[in-house]
Scaffold this motif. Sequence first.
Motif, mmCIF file in Angstrom:
data_model
loop_
_atom_site.group_PDB
_atom_site.id
_atom_site.type_symbol
_atom_site.label_atom_id
_atom_site.label_comp_id
_atom_site.label_asym_id
_atom_site.label_seq_id
_atom_site.Cartn_x
_atom_site.Cartn_y
_atom_site.Cartn_z
ATOM 1 N N ASP A 8 2.637 -4.165 9.120
ATOM 2 C CA ASP A 8 3.515 -3.191 8.473
ATOM 3 C C ASP A 8 2.643 -2.263 7.631
ATOM 4 O O ASP A 8 2.064 -2.682 6.616
ATOM 5 C CB ASP A 8 4.530 -3.914 7.577
ATOM 6 N N ALA A 9 2.516 -1.016 8.071
ATOM 7 C CA ALA A 9 1.657 -0.066 7.361
ATOM 8 C C ALA A 9 2.104 0.153 5.921
ATOM 9 O O ALA A 9 1.280 0.430 5.042
ATOM 10 C CB ALA A 9 1.625 1.268 8.111
ATOM 11 N N ASP A 10 3.401 0.021 5.655
ATOM 12 C CA ASP A 10 3.912 0.282 4.303
ATOM 13 C C ASP A 10 3.456 -0.769 3.301
ATOM 14 O O ASP A 10 3.392 -0.498 2.092
ATOM 15 C CB ASP A 10 5.439 0.355 4.315
ATOM 16 N N THR A 11 3.160 -1.969 3.763
ATOM 17 C CA THR A 11 2.764 -3.037 2.839
ATOM 18 C C THR A 11 1.319 -3.497 3.046
ATOM 19 O O THR A 11 0.864 -4.408 2.366
ATOM 20 C CB THR A 11 3.691 -4.254 3.003
ATOM 21 N N TRP A 12 0.617 -2.863 3.982
ATOM 22 C CA TRP A 12 -0.739 -3.306 4.311
ATOM 23 C C TRP A 12 -1.697 -3.045 3.158
ATOM 24 O O TRP A 12 -1.641 -1.974 2.532
ATOM 25 C CB TRP A 12 -1.245 -2.591 5.550
ATOM 26 N N GLU A 13 -2.585 -3.995 2.918
ATOM 27 C CA GLU A 13 -3.598 -3.825 1.881
ATOM 28 C C GLU A 13 -4.958 -4.266 2.409
ATOM 29 O O GLU A 13 -5.070 -5.238 3.167
ATOM 30 C CB GLU A 13 -3.254 -4.648 0.635
ATOM 31 N N LEU A 14 -5.977 -3.538 1.998
ATOM 32 C CA LEU A 14 -7.365 -3.870 2.291
ATOM 33 C C LEU A 14 -8.042 -4.288 1.000
ATOM 34 O O LEU A 14 -8.018 -3.545 0.011
ATOM 35 C CB LEU A 14 -8.083 -2.659 2.886
ATOM 36 N N LEU A 38 -11.715 -4.238 -5.125
ATOM 37 C CA LEU A 38 -10.689 -3.238 -4.833
ATOM 38 C C LEU A 38 -9.571 -3.853 -4.002
ATOM 39 O O LEU A 38 -9.797 -4.736 -3.177
ATOM 40 C CB LEU A 38 -11.281 -2.076 -4.040
ATOM 41 N N THR A 39 -8.356 -3.347 -4.222
ATOM 42 C CA THR A 39 -7.231 -3.598 -3.335
ATOM 43 C C THR A 39 -6.607 -2.243 -3.048
ATOM 44 O O THR A 39 -6.107 -1.572 -3.955
ATOM 45 C CB THR A 39 -6.195 -4.538 -3.967
ATOM 46 N N LEU A 40 -6.673 -1.833 -1.768
ATOM 47 C CA LEU A 40 -6.290 -0.476 -1.385
ATOM 48 C C LEU A 40 -5.175 -0.518 -0.344
ATOM 49 O O LEU A 40 -5.290 -1.223 0.663
ATOM 50 C CB LEU A 40 -7.491 0.263 -0.793
ATOM 51 N N ASP A 41 -4.101 0.233 -0.584
ATOM 52 C CA ASP A 41 -3.083 0.392 0.450
ATOM 53 C C ASP A 41 -3.416 1.625 1.283
ATOM 54 O O ASP A 41 -4.410 2.330 1.031
ATOM 55 C CB ASP A 41 -1.680 0.446 -0.154
ATOM 56 N N LEU A 42 -2.580 1.906 2.282
ATOM 57 C CA LEU A 42 -2.870 3.035 3.158
ATOM 58 C C LEU A 42 -2.832 4.368 2.421
ATOM 59 O O LEU A 42 -3.627 5.277 2.714
ATOM 60 C CB LEU A 42 -1.898 3.046 4.342
ATOM 61 N N ALA A 43 -1.941 4.501 1.460
ATOM 62 C CA ALA A 43 -1.874 5.740 0.695
ATOM 63 C C ALA A 43 -3.162 5.966 -0.079
ATOM 64 O O ALA A 43 -3.681 7.091 -0.152
ATOM 65 C CB ALA A 43 -0.674 5.710 -0.251
ATOM 66 N N ALA A 44 -3.708 4.912 -0.655
ATOM 67 C CA ALA A 44 -4.962 5.039 -1.395
ATOM 68 C C ALA A 44 -6.103 5.428 -0.464
ATOM 69 O O ALA A 44 -6.942 6.283 -0.793
ATOM 70 C CB ALA A 44 -5.279 3.735 -2.117
ATOM 71 N N LEU A 45 -6.152 4.824 0.718
ATOM 72 C CA LEU A 45 -7.205 5.159 1.664
ATOM 73 C C LEU A 45 -7.089 6.604 2.145
ATOM 74 O O LEU A 45 -8.097 7.308 2.296
ATOM 75 C CB LEU A 45 -7.171 4.202 2.851
ATOM 76 N N ARG A 46 -5.866 7.061 2.346
ATOM 77 C CA ARG A 46 -5.672 8.442 2.785
ATOM 78 C C ARG A 46 -5.970 9.453 1.682
ATOM 79 O O ARG A 46 -6.131 10.646 1.968
ATOM 80 C CB ARG A 46 -4.239 8.629 3.298
ATOM 81 N N SER A 47 -6.069 8.995 0.443
ATOM 82 C CA SER A 47 -6.388 9.922 -0.648
ATOM 83 C C SER A 47 -7.870 10.299 -0.675
ATOM 84 O O SER A 47 -8.245 11.292 -1.295
ATOM 85 C CB SER A 47 -5.990 9.301 -1.995
ATOM 86 N N HIS A 55 -4.784 -1.260 19.240
ATOM 87 C CA HIS A 55 -6.066 -0.728 18.764
ATOM 88 C C HIS A 55 -6.264 -0.939 17.263
ATOM 89 O O HIS A 55 -7.119 -0.297 16.660
ATOM 90 C CB HIS A 55 -6.190 0.749 19.122
ATOM 91 N N GLY A 56 -5.473 -1.851 16.657
ATOM 92 C CA GLY A 56 -5.778 -2.267 15.296
ATOM 93 C C GLY A 56 -4.850 -1.779 14.212
ATOM 94 O O GLY A 56 -5.193 -1.905 13.035
ATOM 95 N N HIS A 57 -3.702 -1.212 14.567
ATOM 96 C CA HIS A 57 -2.777 -0.689 13.564
ATOM 97 C C HIS A 57 -2.544 -1.703 12.430
ATOM 98 O O HIS A 57 -2.302 -2.883 12.688
ATOM 99 C CB HIS A 57 -1.435 -0.364 14.215
ATOM 100 N N PRO A 58 -2.646 -1.270 11.166
ATOM 101 C CA PRO A 58 -2.837 0.116 10.737
ATOM 102 C C PRO A 58 -4.266 0.490 10.368
ATOM 103 O O PRO A 58 -4.521 1.629 9.974
ATOM 104 C CB PRO A 58 -1.952 0.177 9.489
ATOM 105 N N LEU A 59 -5.226 -0.447 10.496
ATOM 106 C CA LEU A 59 -6.573 -0.197 9.979
ATOM 107 C C LEU A 59 -7.587 -0.955 10.833
ATOM 108 O O LEU A 59 -7.370 -2.126 11.177
ATOM 109 C CB LEU A 59 -6.648 -0.692 8.532
ATOM 110 N N ARG A 60 -8.693 -0.301 11.138
ATOM 111 C CA ARG A 60 -9.756 -0.963 11.893
ATOM 112 C C ARG A 60 -11.116 -0.413 11.486
ATOM 113 O O ARG A 60 -11.219 0.651 10.870
ATOM 114 C CB ARG A 60 -9.565 -0.788 13.389
#
Length: 373
Positions: A62-68, A78-87, A196-201
């Motif tokens: 789930d891209a909305d809740t995914w964290e890296l 660090l704990t980064l969600d998709l919005a943070a990575l896109r920033s 292919h790895g959604h949401p992050l690879r």
Amino acid sequence: MDARFGDISTPGRTAGPAEGISPEELALAARNHALPLEALRYDVTPPGLHYVLVHYDIPHTDADTWELTVDGRVRTALTLDLAALRSFPAVTHRVTMECAGNGRALLSPRPVSQPWLTEAVGTAEWTGVPLRTLLLAEAGVEPDAVEAVFTGADHGVERGVEQDYQRSLPLTEALGRDPEVLVAYEMNGAPLPPQHGHPLRLVVPGWYGMAHVKWLRAITLTAAPFTGFQQQVAYRYRQSAGETGDPVTRMAPRALMIPPGFPDFMSRTRVVRPGRVLLEGRAWSGRAPVTRVEVSTDDGREWSEAELAPAVGHGWAWRRWRALWTATPGSHVLSARATDAGGATQPLTQPWNRGGFANNVVQRVEVFCPEDG
């Protein structure tokens, strides 16, 4: 090996002299698809045609809740969600990716695993954040860090070892500028497809596909080399089961030809008309730029140089090549071979190793030319 898994997860092996492809190998082949070679015509491979290898299951994400998470030997975890990575400022790289096992099914004896022929490859435009931006500018790297370990969300058991899929890179590779490793969230301008790895690879230009960890959820910097299964047991060049072996890393040079003419349904033998035939395809290497492609129309006895398209700023993507051939009635075997700037070229006889890795023997395309009319 974990005794809990009994006989369901067996050691690696090679097939017996008369052993055909097993139902288990067919099941792997059904899950993991190759590039149709006619799709070499695309500079950038459509996602549905790009090769796919999934070790375990495609995880539900789930891209909305995914964290890296980024942790270990860093100054600031660090704990980064998709919005943070896109920033972060985004970059896009066109990268050719090939499975390390490409060519495995052509070997004798055949390593029993995913039965690739020659088509486990694809080229995509990957968009994301340079890994060095996250590690250097955001997390900070401790002086004793030597490797970055990447953990995916895919989980399974292999040769008796229960595991998340994990791979590592030396810090010098992880922080490099050319090639630049990406934490990618887009493929060809759209969100990553599930397979292919959604949401992050991870995307590691020049390296075989096992390094491009999908469904990326953690990056951990370590003060000692990583010794996980996919690093120290799998993806090693070995001649026998007891060897430690050398690690599989960068792609060996390879040229593939778009099969000319039209195919027979079962044999895939190509049919061409007499006269001038355009032979074309793609060539790549993860070690150095491709500088030469040669073509043979007589099963490798004689070779002539093909025209290699100019490099267009995509140093880690394949290059187009072309040559003209005058087809005459009868049966022919066509081949192409690539040479890179480091002097590495494709062999005419298949190299062998126990895992079936990096087997870049020249492709053989069988062609039949009927009598004119």
